[in-house]
Structure formats: C-alpha cells, structure tokens
Design a protein around this motif. Structure first.
Motif, PDB file in Angstrom:
ATOM      1  N   GLU A 272      22.862 -18.622 -45.882  1.00 24.74           N
ATOM      2  CA  GLU A 272      23.633 -19.529 -45.040  1.00 24.74           C
ATOM      3  C   GLU A 272      22.824 -20.750 -44.643  1.00 24.74           C
ATOM      4  N   GLU A 273      21.530 -20.575 -44.440  1.00 26.75           N
ATOM      5  CA  GLU A 273      20.706 -21.717 -44.056  1.00 26.75           C
ATOM      6  C   GLU A 273      20.636 -22.765 -45.155  1.00 26.75           C
ATOM      7  N   GLN A 274      20.777 -22.328 -46.407  1.00 28.02           N
ATOM      8  CA  GLN A 274      20.735 -23.281 -47.514  1.00 28.02           C
ATOM      9  C   GLN A 274      21.989 -24.159 -47.562  1.00 28.02           C
ATOM     10  N   GLY A 275      23.137 -23.576 -47.164  1.00 26.83           N
ATOM     11  CA  GLY A 275      24.375 -24.352 -47.265  1.00 26.83           C
ATOM     12  C   GLY A 275      25.019 -24.640 -45.947  1.00 26.83           C
ATOM     13  N   VAL A 276      24.295 -24.433 -44.819  1.00 29.00           N
ATOM     14  CA  VAL A 276      24.896 -24.635 -43.530  1.00 29.00           C
ATOM     15  C   VAL A 276      25.192 -26.098 -43.256  1.00 29.00           C
ATOM     16  N   TRP A 277      24.397 -26.992 -43.841  1.00 37.00           N
ATOM     17  CA  TRP A 277      24.602 -28.417 -43.602  1.00 37.00           C
ATOM     18  C   TRP A 277      25.676 -29.011 -44.496  1.00 37.00           C
ATOM     19  N   LYS A 278      26.247 -28.180 -45.385  1.00 37.74           N
ATOM     20  CA  LYS A 278      27.235 -28.698 -46.329  1.00 37.74           C
ATOM     21  C   LYS A 278      28.663 -28.670 -45.777  1.00 37.74           C
ATOM     22  N   GLU A 279      28.885 -28.014 -44.652  1.00 37.62           N
ATOM     23  CA  GLU A 279      30.236 -27.954 -44.090  1.00 37.62           C
ATOM     24  C   GLU A 279      30.162 -27.966 -42.571  1.00 37.62           C
ATOM     25  N   CYS A 280      31.204 -28.546 -41.964  1.00 34.07           N
ATOM     26  CA  CYS A 280      31.295 -28.608 -40.512  1.00 34.07           C
ATOM     27  C   CYS A 280      31.710 -27.248 -39.970  1.00 34.07           C
TER      28      CYS A 280
ATOM     29  N   LEU B  44      33.450 -26.646 -37.465  1.00 34.12           N
ATOM     30  CA  LEU B  44      34.776 -26.681 -36.840  1.00 34.12           C
ATOM     31  C   LEU B  44      35.896 -26.922 -37.843  1.00 34.12           C
ATOM     32  N   CYS B  45      35.749 -27.942 -38.672  1.00 30.08           N
ATOM     33  CA  CYS B  45      36.817 -28.270 -39.625  1.00 30.08           C
ATOM     34  C   CYS B  45      36.581 -27.689 -41.009  1.00 30.08           C
ATOM     35  N   GLY B  46      35.340 -27.280 -41.329  1.00 31.74           N
ATOM     36  CA  GLY B  46      35.052 -26.700 -42.636  1.00 31.74           C
ATOM     37  C   GLY B  46      34.877 -27.693 -43.755  1.00 31.74           C
ATOM     38  N   GLU B  47      34.924 -28.994 -43.469  1.00 33.64           N
ATOM     39  CA  GLU B  47      34.754 -30.020 -44.486  1.00 33.64           C
ATOM     40  C   GLU B  47      33.305 -30.517 -44.494  1.00 33.64           C
ATOM     41  N   TRP B  48      33.025 -31.403 -45.456  1.00 29.88           N
ATOM     42  CA  TRP B  48      31.693 -32.009 -45.513  1.00 29.88           C
ATOM     43  C   TRP B  48      31.450 -32.804 -44.228  1.00 29.88           C
ATOM     44  N   PRO B  49      30.331 -32.574 -43.539  1.00 31.30           N
ATOM     45  CA  PRO B  49      30.110 -33.215 -42.235  1.00 31.30           C
ATOM     46  C   PRO B  49      30.065 -34.732 -42.334  1.00 31.30           C
ATOM     47  N   THR B  50      30.863 -35.376 -41.502  1.00 35.97           N
ATOM     48  CA  THR B  50      30.836 -36.835 -41.373  1.00 35.97           C
ATOM     49  C   THR B  50      30.011 -37.192 -40.150  1.00 35.97           C
ATOM     50  N   MET B  51      28.929 -37.956 -40.365  1.00 34.87           N
ATOM     51  CA  MET B  51      27.972 -38.237 -39.284  1.00 34.87           C
ATOM     52  C   MET B  51      27.524 -36.923 -38.652  1.00 34.87           C
ATOM     53  N   PRO B  52      26.776 -36.088 -39.411  1.00 32.08           N
ATOM     54  CA  PRO B  52      26.442 -34.737 -38.945  1.00 32.08           C
ATOM     55  C   PRO B  52      25.634 -34.746 -37.651  1.00 32.08           C
ATOM     56  N   HIS B  53      26.013 -33.829 -36.738  1.00 32.22           N
ATOM     57  CA  HIS B  53      25.348 -33.646 -35.460  1.00 32.22           C
ATOM     58  C   HIS B  53      25.132 -32.160 -35.221  1.00 32.22           C
ATOM     59  N   THR B  54      24.156 -31.852 -34.392  1.00 37.67           N
ATOM     60  CA  THR B  54      23.882 -30.485 -33.983  1.00 37.67           C
ATOM     61  C   THR B  54      24.000 -30.384 -32.462  1.00 37.67           C
ATOM     62  N   VAL B  55      24.153 -29.154 -31.987  1.00 34.30           N
ATOM     63  CA  VAL B  55      24.289 -28.907 -30.552  1.00 34.30           C
ATOM     64  C   VAL B  55      23.234 -27.930 -30.036  1.00 34.30           C
TER      65      VAL B  55
ATOM     66  N   PHE C 168      27.931 -30.067 -37.390  1.00 37.54           N
ATOM     67  CA  PHE C 168      29.316 -30.425 -37.101  1.00 37.54           C
ATOM     68  C   PHE C 168      29.513 -31.911 -37.346  1.00 37.54           C
ATOM     69  N   CYS C 169      30.760 -32.276 -37.612  1.00 41.70           N
ATOM     70  CA  CYS C 169      31.109 -33.692 -37.636  1.00 41.70           C
ATOM     71  C   CYS C 169      30.975 -34.266 -36.221  1.00 41.70           C
ATOM     72  N   TYR C 170      30.639 -35.529 -36.135  1.00 43.47           N
ATOM     73  CA  TYR C 170      30.458 -36.124 -34.815  1.00 43.47           C
ATOM     74  C   TYR C 170      31.757 -36.128 -34.025  1.00 43.47           C
ATOM     75  N   TYR C 171      32.866 -36.515 -34.673  1.00 44.31           N
ATOM     76  CA  TYR C 171      34.136 -36.595 -33.966  1.00 44.31           C
ATOM     77  C   TYR C 171      34.669 -35.210 -33.616  1.00 44.31           C
ATOM     78  N   CYS C 172      34.403 -34.205 -34.465  1.00 42.62           N
ATOM     79  CA  CYS C 172      34.861 -32.842 -34.172  1.00 42.62           C
ATOM     80  C   CYS C 172      34.160 -32.290 -32.932  1.00 42.62           C
ATOM     81  N   ILE C 173      32.817 -32.360 -32.919  1.00 43.49           N
ATOM     82  CA  ILE C 173      32.081 -31.771 -31.809  1.00 43.49           C
ATOM     83  C   ILE C 173      32.236 -32.593 -30.542  1.00 43.49           C
ATOM     84  N   LYS C 174      32.427 -33.898 -30.672  1.00 41.80           N
ATOM     85  CA  LYS C 174      32.583 -34.742 -29.489  1.00 41.80           C
ATOM     86  C   LYS C 174      33.919 -34.466 -28.798  1.00 41.80           C
ATOM     87  N   THR C 175      34.986 -34.401 -29.566  1.00 42.01           N
ATOM     88  CA  THR C 175      36.303 -34.142 -28.967  1.00 42.01           C
ATOM     89  C   THR C 175      36.375 -32.751 -28.363  1.00 42.01           C
TER      90      THR C 175
END
Length: 325
Positions: free
Chosen positions: A259-267, A269-280, A286-293
């Motif tokens: 999982e650590e190898q492919g954890v950065w490949k999907e958000c 929350l939404c399961g898609e390729w992370p757009t502007m990837p962020h961590t918490v 996570f995508c920036y807009y997903c985790i922010k909202t």
C-alpha cells in the motif's frame, strides 16, 4: 283504510331512504369538497385519455380541430350519467356527498331541479369551451366581416373577451376566498345556481384504538430520537475503527509495503489520482479540494483509511530519484 295504508307506505319509504335523517345544514369539510373537485377533474382527464387512445393509430392531429367540442361532449355525457341522475358527481359519491338545493325553503334535503343541473353543466363546460375556441371564433368573425371593419371588429371582440375573462377570474378568486371563510360553494357556478354540498350518509364518528395511537406515538418518538442522535455520531471514525478491527493488525502489516508503494496514486476520499496532493498527518494522500471541503464540514475529521485524527492539510513533499539508464 286504503288511503291510510298508502300514506304509511310512503312514510316508511321516506324514512328508509338513504340519507333521509341527514341534516343538509351540517357543514362539510372544505378539504372534502376540494377533493371531490379533484376527483372529478381526474375522471375527466382519464376519460379523455381513453378516448384519444382509440385514435392512436389514425392520422396524427385528427382530433385537434375538434378537441374543444369533444371535451365538452364527454363532459356533458359524464354530467348526464352522474349529476343529472343522482344529484352528485363521481367525486362526491366517493366521499359520501351530494348537492343540496339551497333555493328551497324546506329544512330537509331537496335535490337539485332540472334547471339547476342544466345550469351547472352549462356554467362548467361552457366557459372552458369558449376559452379554447375564442381564437378560432375571432378569426371566423373577422373573415366574415368586410376588410375595413375586420380589424376594428376583431380588436373589439378580443378586448371584450379579455374583459369578461378577467372579471370571471376575479369573481372566482373572491368566491374561493369566501369559501375558505364560510366553507360553502368552492366553485362560482355552484353559488350561481344554488347548489351546496351536503352529506348523503350520516356522519360516522371514527373509532381509533389506543393500540394504534400508542404504536404511532412510539414510532414518531423513536424517529425524532434518531434524527437528534445521528448528527452527533462521527460515522467516518466509527467506520475506520470497525474496518481496522475486522481486517486485523497482521494483515495490515503484510499489506503495508504494497500500500505504501501506491498510496500516493489515489485520493483517500474520491479514489482518483490526487489533484494538488495534500496530507493530514498520516501516510495517506488526498486531493486538496476533497480534504479541504471535508475538514470545513467536519472539524473532527479523521482519515477514512486508517482512522487517524486529521490535522491541518499540508502539501505533499516527494523526493524523486533519477536513475541513469
């Protein structure tokens, strides 16, 4: 003796007739009168739909030139076999109602006269037919007049019809407001001809058992309790904990490397390729807009993957190593 026996028979017939002991002055609920009108309208529409389906395979637009006349004819046929025969429409019969003649001075129930029934039918079907046929009537009258007077005549007739229609609508509105106040004559035609809705059967008191009332009160109380309780439960955190308990720690450790190898490949929350990837704060991305909202909507947000408490979203920093080929 013979005359006395005939009088006794007439009295027994009158006393055994349905609704003979019903006082026509007993007020009828406003909602019952309006429901009867809605049922009558639904019946007319149903009859028209069935009638038009008979010409389904004919040439399209075959009934269009004669549609106002056909609708008026079907309405008059319904009037003939319902109101004219029983002094009650279909909707009134379903709700145990009928028309009472308010022009009669007798305190007992009196059915509508033939003149009242005919007037009620004409005042119901006539204005509708005239409204649907007004344009074609104006065209035919203007074509029959001379070329000089056709424009003036058509304009005058149009203004007259508009004035009459406006007066009728205002009168109907005032009549409906009076109906809401006094509970009689929901339609202007009923007030004009002197027809009032009355009960056709004695008003029976409904008997509601305590068992039914207790069940309804219990269900409504339980529903209100759930509505109050559900917003207080953090379903995401609970779901993450249940998922971690079901999956187990050993399985998580075995799958951790993959999982650590492919954890950065999907958000997360939404399961898609992370757009502007962020961590918490955890290893998920996570995508920036997903985790922010989600963080704005839920201040106590937790990671839906591992259940860790979400901190402030921070941009993901990755080190990319270039390998020479």
């Amino acid at each position: 003796m013979g005359l006395e026996s005939e009088d006794d028979q007439k009295r027994t017939v009158k006393s055994s007739s349905p609704g003979s002991d019903v006082d026509p002055q007993t007020p009828v609920l406003r909602i019952s009168q309006l429901d009867a009108l809605e049922l009558d309208t639904a019946l007319e529409q149903l009859v028209w739909t069935q009638f038009s389906q008979c010409f389904h395979y004919c040439r399209p637009g075959l009934l269009t030139p004669l549609e106002p006349e056909l609708r008026a004819l079907l309405q008059l046929l319904l009037w003939r076999f319902t109101l004219y025969s029983n002094s009650a429409t279909v909707g009134q019969s379903l709700l145990s109602l009928r028309y009472h003649n308010t022009l009669s001075t007798s305190p007992r129930y009196r059915p509508l006269s033939r003149r009242q029934k005919l007037g009620l039918a004409l005042l119901t079907a006539g204005p509708r037919w005239l409204q649907e046929r007004s344009y074609s009537l104006l065209q035919s009258l203007s074509s029959a007049a001379s070329a000089v007077d056709s424009g003036f005549l058509q304009k005058g007739l149009r203004n007259s019809l508009t004035l009459v229609s406006s007066i009728t609508q205002i009168a109907s509105l005032i009549n409906f407001l009076v109906f809401l106040r006094k509970g009689r004559h929901p339609v202007l035609a009923e007030r004009i001809v002197g027809a009032q809705a009355a009960f056709s059967k004695p008003n029976v008191v409904r008997d509601v058992t305590y068992q039914y009332m207790n069940r309804e009160l219990l269900w409504h109380g339980f529903a209100e309790f759930l509505i109050f309780l559900l917003p207080l439960i953090n379903t995401r955190k609970l779901k993450a904990k249940v998922f971690s308990m079901v999956s187990g720690g050993d399985g998580t450790e075995r799958k951790g490397s993959r999982e650590e190898q492919g954890v950065w490949k999907e958000c997360g929350l939404c399961g898609e390729w992370p757009t502007m990837p962020h961590t918490v704060g955890c290893r998920h991305v996570f995508c920036y807009y997903c985790i922010k909202t989600h963080s704005i909507a839920d201040p106590d947000l937790t990671c839906p993957k591992c259940g860790a408490e979400a901190g402030q979203p921070e941009p993901l920093k990755m080190e990319v190593e270039m390998v020479a080929m």
